[in-house]
Design a protein around this motif. Structure first.
Motif, PDB file in Angstrom:
ATOM      1  N   SER A 258      21.580 -18.119  31.956  1.00 24.49           N
ATOM      2  CA  SER A 258      22.331 -16.935  32.397  1.00 24.49           C
ATOM      3  C   SER A 258      21.774 -16.327  33.670  1.00 24.49           C
ATOM      4  O   SER A 258      20.563 -16.377  33.924  1.00 24.49           O
ATOM      5  N   THR A 259      22.667 -15.738  34.463  1.00 24.06           N
ATOM      6  CA  THR A 259      22.216 -14.967  35.621  1.00 24.06           C
ATOM      7  C   THR A 259      21.508 -13.695  35.169  1.00 24.06           C
ATOM      8  O   THR A 259      20.685 -13.149  35.912  1.00 24.06           O
ATOM      9  N   PHE A 260      21.820 -13.222  33.945  1.00 22.54           N
ATOM     10  CA  PHE A 260      21.127 -12.055  33.416  1.00 22.54           C
ATOM     11  C   PHE A 260      19.628 -12.304  33.342  1.00 22.54           C
ATOM     12  O   PHE A 260      18.819 -11.491  33.793  1.00 22.54           O
ATOM     13  N   LEU A 261      19.224 -13.460  32.768  1.00 26.53           N
ATOM     14  CA  LEU A 261      17.801 -13.754  32.644  1.00 26.53           C
ATOM     15  C   LEU A 261      17.159 -13.935  34.022  1.00 26.53           C
ATOM     16  O   LEU A 261      16.034 -13.468  34.249  1.00 26.53           O
ATOM     17  N   SER A 262      17.868 -14.543  34.944  1.00 27.67           N
ATOM     18  CA  SER A 262      17.329 -14.705  36.300  1.00 27.67           C
ATOM     19  C   SER A 262      17.087 -13.348  36.939  1.00 27.67           C
ATOM     20  O   SER A 262      16.059 -13.122  37.593  1.00 27.67           O
ATOM     21  N   ARG A 263      18.027 -12.436  36.747  1.00 29.00           N
ATOM     22  CA  ARG A 263      17.883 -11.086  37.307  1.00 29.00           C
ATOM     23  C   ARG A 263      16.720 -10.348  36.656  1.00 29.00           C
ATOM     24  O   ARG A 263      15.932  -9.673  37.331  1.00 29.00           O
ATOM     25  N   LEU A 264      16.611 -10.491  35.345  1.00 29.73           N
ATOM     26  CA  LEU A 264      15.521  -9.845  34.618  1.00 29.73           C
ATOM     27  C   LEU A 264      14.170 -10.350  35.122  1.00 29.73           C
ATOM     28  O   LEU A 264      13.244  -9.565  35.378  1.00 29.73           O
ATOM     29  N   ALA A 265      14.058 -11.663  35.291  1.00 25.79           N
ATOM     30  CA  ALA A 265      12.796 -12.259  35.752  1.00 25.79           C
ATOM     31  C   ALA A 265      12.458 -11.802  37.160  1.00 25.79           C
ATOM     32  O   ALA A 265      11.289 -11.507  37.471  1.00 25.79           O
ATOM     33  N   ALA A 266      13.474 -11.731  38.029  1.00 24.23           N
ATOM     34  CA  ALA A 266      13.224 -11.311  39.407  1.00 24.23           C
ATOM     35  C   ALA A 266      12.746  -9.866  39.468  1.00 24.23           C
ATOM     36  O   ALA A 266      11.836  -9.514  40.238  1.00 24.23           O
ATOM     37  N   GLN A 267      13.331  -8.997  38.645  1.00 26.76           N
ATOM     38  CA  GLN A 267      12.905  -7.603  38.631  1.00 26.76           C
ATOM     39  C   GLN A 267      11.491  -7.466  38.085  1.00 26.76           C
ATOM     40  O   GLN A 267      10.703  -6.657  38.582  1.00 26.76           O
ATOM     41  N   ALA A 268      11.168  -8.228  37.068  1.00 26.55           N
ATOM     42  CA  ALA A 268       9.812  -8.182  36.531  1.00 26.55           C
ATOM     43  C   ALA A 268       8.799  -8.635  37.580  1.00 26.55           C
ATOM     44  O   ALA A 268       7.713  -8.039  37.720  1.00 26.55           O
ATOM     45  N   GLU A 269       9.128  -9.658  38.345  1.00 25.56           N
ATOM     46  CA  GLU A 269       8.235 -10.120  39.416  1.00 25.56           C
ATOM     47  C   GLU A 269       8.041  -9.031  40.466  1.00 25.56           C
ATOM     48  O   GLU A 269       6.922  -8.811  40.949  1.00 25.56           O
ATOM     49  N   ARG A 270       9.117  -8.323  40.808  1.00 22.94           N
ATOM     50  CA  ARG A 270       8.983  -7.222  41.785  1.00 22.94           C
ATOM     51  C   ARG A 270       8.121  -6.110  41.216  1.00 22.94           C
ATOM     52  O   ARG A 270       7.324  -5.504  41.935  1.00 22.94           O
ATOM     53  N   ALA A 271       8.293  -5.836  39.931  1.00 19.85           N
ATOM     54  CA  ALA A 271       7.472  -4.792  39.311  1.00 19.85           C
ATOM     55  C   ALA A 271       5.996  -5.168  39.328  1.00 19.85           C
ATOM     56  O   ALA A 271       5.118  -4.300  39.392  1.00 19.85           O
ATOM     57  N   ALA A 292       5.188 -11.373  31.714  1.00 23.20           N
ATOM     58  CA  ALA A 292       4.805 -12.100  30.499  1.00 23.20           C
ATOM     59  C   ALA A 292       5.858 -11.911  29.405  1.00 23.20           C
ATOM     60  O   ALA A 292       6.166 -12.858  28.653  1.00 23.20           O
ATOM     61  N   ALA A 293       6.424 -10.709  29.318  1.00 17.65           N
ATOM     62  CA  ALA A 293       7.435 -10.442  28.299  1.00 17.65           C
ATOM     63  C   ALA A 293       8.700 -11.251  28.557  1.00 17.65           C
ATOM     64  O   ALA A 293       9.346 -11.730  27.611  1.00 17.65           O
ATOM     65  N   VAL A 294       9.082 -11.410  29.819  1.00 13.90           N
ATOM     66  CA  VAL A 294      10.240 -12.248  30.145  1.00 13.90           C
ATOM     67  C   VAL A 294       9.986 -13.686  29.722  1.00 13.90           C
ATOM     68  O   VAL A 294      10.874 -14.370  29.180  1.00 13.90           O
ATOM     69  N   ALA A 295       8.773 -14.169  29.949  1.00 15.50           N
ATOM     70  CA  ALA A 295       8.430 -15.538  29.556  1.00 15.50           C
ATOM     71  C   ALA A 295       8.542 -15.716  28.048  1.00 15.50           C
ATOM     72  O   ALA A 295       9.071 -16.729  27.555  1.00 15.50           O
ATOM     73  N   VAL A 296       8.064 -14.728  27.287  1.00 19.03           N
ATOM     74  CA  VAL A 296       8.160 -14.813  25.828  1.00 19.03           C
ATOM     75  C   VAL A 296       9.619 -14.740  25.391  1.00 19.03           C
ATOM     76  O   VAL A 296      10.058 -15.484  24.488  1.00 19.03           O
ATOM     77  N   LEU A 297      10.388 -13.854  26.009  1.00 18.86           N
ATOM     78  CA  LEU A 297      11.815 -13.751  25.697  1.00 18.86           C
ATOM     79  C   LEU A 297      12.500 -15.092  25.902  1.00 18.86           C
ATOM     80  O   LEU A 297      13.325 -15.519  25.074  1.00 18.86           O
ATOM     81  N   THR A 298      12.158 -15.771  26.989  1.00 22.50           N
ATOM     82  CA  THR A 298      12.765 -17.074  27.281  1.00 22.50           C
ATOM     83  C   THR A 298      12.376 -18.108  26.240  1.00 22.50           C
ATOM     84  O   THR A 298      13.214 -18.896  25.773  1.00 22.50           O
ATOM     85  N   ARG A 299      11.095 -18.132  25.848  1.00 22.99           N
ATOM     86  CA  ARG A 299      10.650 -19.101  24.842  1.00 22.99           C
ATOM     87  C   ARG A 299      11.322 -18.845  23.494  1.00 22.99           C
ATOM     88  O   ARG A 299      11.716 -19.788  22.790  1.00 22.99           O
ATOM     89  N   LEU A 399      12.629  -2.138  32.312  1.00 25.33           N
ATOM     90  CA  LEU A 399      12.835  -2.425  33.731  1.00 25.33           C
ATOM     91  C   LEU A 399      13.694  -1.360  34.394  1.00 25.33           C
ATOM     92  O   LEU A 399      13.507  -1.047  35.569  1.00 25.33           O
ATOM     93  N   ARG A 400      14.618  -0.756  33.656  1.00 23.54           N
ATOM     94  CA  ARG A 400      15.351   0.388  34.205  1.00 23.54           C
ATOM     95  C   ARG A 400      14.381   1.528  34.487  1.00 23.54           C
ATOM     96  O   ARG A 400      14.454   2.191  35.529  1.00 23.54           O
ATOM     97  N   THR A 401      13.469   1.755  33.548  1.00 18.60           N
ATOM     98  CA  THR A 401      12.457   2.788  33.740  1.00 18.60           C
ATOM     99  C   THR A 401      11.629   2.508  34.984  1.00 18.60           C
ATOM    100  O   THR A 401      11.330   3.412  35.776  1.00 18.60           O
ATOM    101  N   TRP A 402      11.257   1.231  35.167  1.00 14.89           N
ATOM    102  CA  TRP A 402      10.496   0.866  36.363  1.00 14.89           C
ATOM    103  C   TRP A 402      11.326   1.056  37.628  1.00 14.89           C
ATOM    104  O   TRP A 402      10.829   1.577  38.636  1.00 14.89           O
ATOM    105  N   ARG A 403      12.606   0.647  37.613  1.00 16.04           N
ATOM    106  CA  ARG A 403      13.447   0.783  38.809  1.00 16.04           C
ATOM    107  C   ARG A 403      13.529   2.238  39.252  1.00 16.04           C
ATOM    108  O   ARG A 403      13.448   2.547  40.444  1.00 16.04           O
ATOM    109  N   LEU A 404      13.702   3.131  38.298  1.00 12.60           N
ATOM    110  CA  LEU A 404      13.785   4.554  38.639  1.00 12.60           C
ATOM    111  C   LEU A 404      12.446   5.062  39.173  1.00 12.60           C
ATOM    112  O   LEU A 404      12.401   5.824  40.139  1.00 12.60           O
ATOM    113  N   ALA A 405      11.351   4.646  38.541  1.00 11.88           N
ATOM    114  CA  ALA A 405      10.039   5.068  39.028  1.00 11.88           C
ATOM    115  C   ALA A 405       9.778   4.517  40.422  1.00 11.88           C
ATOM    116  O   ALA A 405       9.266   5.220  41.295  1.00 11.88           O
ATOM    117  N   ASP A 406      10.150   3.271  40.645  1.00  9.01           N
ATOM    118  CA  ASP A 406       9.943   2.642  41.944  1.00  9.01           C
ATOM    119  C   ASP A 406      10.754   3.328  43.034  1.00  9.01           C
ATOM    120  O   ASP A 406      10.353   3.341  44.200  1.00  9.01           O
TER     121      ASP A 406
END
Length: 429
Positions: A258-271, A292-299, A399-406
């Motif tokens: 999914s593009t959802f997981l790709s987006r989630l991973a990209a945001q986590a990397e930016r964070a 790390a949480a995205v990696a576990v979610l994927t597994r 990640l929403r919390t991080w986006r707002l803080a960022d």
């Protein structure tokens, strides 16, 4: 009520809610604000407001240019408000019907501009009146403590007291992004007409960039709209209509593809690499935990298939109402496409726990599991899909919390770092 005359000072110099709102609504130094004073030489008055109940404890700015508009600013949509707030506004609305005389016990904020200056350039209300057809408008504004995640909102009324719209002001990176996102969502929703069970969204009247701010004017809600009860059961048909927007059920895809997981991973990397509001290093460490949480979610869930679709993004009772037998939904600023169907159901449970009941993030996460367990089957979610939706939603929320803080809003203390702790504990079980 508080009586007495406030000092003749510009409220924009204050550090409280009145100062915050004044700076957002009147950012140009050529606009002169005076509380309890007179209009300076070389300036002409363009608006006056009653500061209710006092400068030190301001809660409302009520327009004084028209008794009917002033009263309407306090009485409109009162049925959506908590009982104590409703009673207070009803009493003040009765006074406002007498105009400046009725609101005389309260300090007056006077707005003036240089003689000969363009009012539509300097004063947001005048700019919006011109954009909405030229009919004169008066604005009211609620005042609350400064909040980097909050948007000052002008209630716009015609002189005869008819609601004309709500102008949301994005004044920093975080709120500009939210205002822009809601405007985009409402533009897209114009095409969603006649879809059975889809909630009625308000229309977007206009959108503008002004004085470095993002401003979106949303049409008024129906005058007789009524809020849904806090214990309103989930409206599954409406959630599916939001997700599918009149289309057939989507073909399920694996989370990994999914593009959802790709987006989630990209945001986590930016964070993991970005600093937040002067706490660089702390943000990076938290971001590394998100990676790390995205990696576990994927597994754990990468091979699980699920339907993807749109979501409202803040589906909670206080953003929903009913009118003429239809469901109405507002505040679409977190709306977006291509998320696992069921996110709005998860969010409903999480926020009822966190906000309405004041429970900690761990309890709110458990409420998500319980809500999905009770109602998820009606969304096509079996046990594996329910687990995917819950885990993915909680990570999306951090990640929403991080986006707002960022973007300058600061950390939500209810969700950081507590929600990361919850996610990691779930992954270890």
């Amino acid at each position: 009520m508080t009586t007495g005359v406030a000092p003749a000072t510009d409220p924009r110099s204050r550090a409280d809610g009145l100062g915050w709102v004044s700076r957002a609504v009147f950012p140009d130094d050529r606009v002169h604000l005076t509380v309890g004073g007179v209009v300076p030489a070389g300036q002409r008055e363009v608006a006056r407001y009653a500061v209710v109940p006092s400068v030190a404890r301001a809660r409302f700015l009520v327009p004084l240019g028209s008794p009917r508009a002033g009263a309407a600013s306090l009485l409109a949509y009162n049925a959506l408000r908590p009982p104590k707030v409703r009673a207070l506004r009803a009493a003040l609305g009765g006074l406002a019907r007498f105009g400046a005389a009725g609101l005389a016990p309260f300090p007056t904020l006077t707005v003036s501009v240089p003689v000969g200056a363009s009012v539509t350039e300097l004063v947001l209300t005048e700019r919006l009146a011109a954009a909405l057809g030229g009919t004169p408008l008066l604005a009211a504004c609620g005042v609350r403590p400064p909040d980097p995640n909050a948007k000052p909102t002008l209630q716009l009324f015609t002189v005869d007291g008819r609601p004309r719209g709500y102008a949301k002001i994005g004044w920093n990176d975080a709120t500009r992004a939210l205002v822009t996102a809601e405007a985009g969502a409402l533009r897209a929703l114009r095409a969603v007409t006649g879809v059975p069970d889809h909630p009625v969204p308000p229309g977007l009247l206009t959108e503008t960039a002004w004085a470095g701010q993002a401003v979106a004017v949303i049409e008024p809600l129906p005058p007789d709209v009524r809020g849904v009860p806090a214990d309103d059961p989930p409206r599954i048909a409406a959630l599916l209509a939001v997700a599918r927007r009149g289309a057939a059920p989507g073909v399920s895809r694996t989370l990994a593809a999914s593009t959802f997981l790709s987006r989630l991973a990209a945001q986590a990397e930016r964070a993991a690499t970005a600093g937040v509001a002067g706490v660089a290093g702390v943000a990076g460490a938290a971001g590394a935990r998100a990676v790390a949480a995205v990696a576990v979610l994927t597994r754990r869930h990468g091979d699980t298939t699920v339907e993807f679709g749109h979501w409202h993004g803040d589906w909670v009772p206080w953003n929903l109402g009913t009118y003429a037998g239809r469901l109405v939904a507002w505040d679409w600023e977190h709306s977006g496409p291509d998320v696992p169907v069921g996110f709005d159901l998860a969010h409903d449970a999480f926020q009822r726990s966190l906000v309405l009941r004041g429970e900690p993030a761990a309890v709110a996460a458990a409420a998500v599991d319980a809500h999905l367990g009770r109602h998820g089957a009606r969304l096509g979610l079996d046990a594996a899909r329910r687990a995917l939706v819950a885990d993915a939603y909680l990570l999306e929320m951090w990640l929403r919390t991080w986006r707002l803080a960022d973007a300058g809003a600061g950390w939500n203390a209810s969700l950081h770092p507590a929600l990361l702790d919850v996610i990691e504990k779930r992954h270890s079980e």
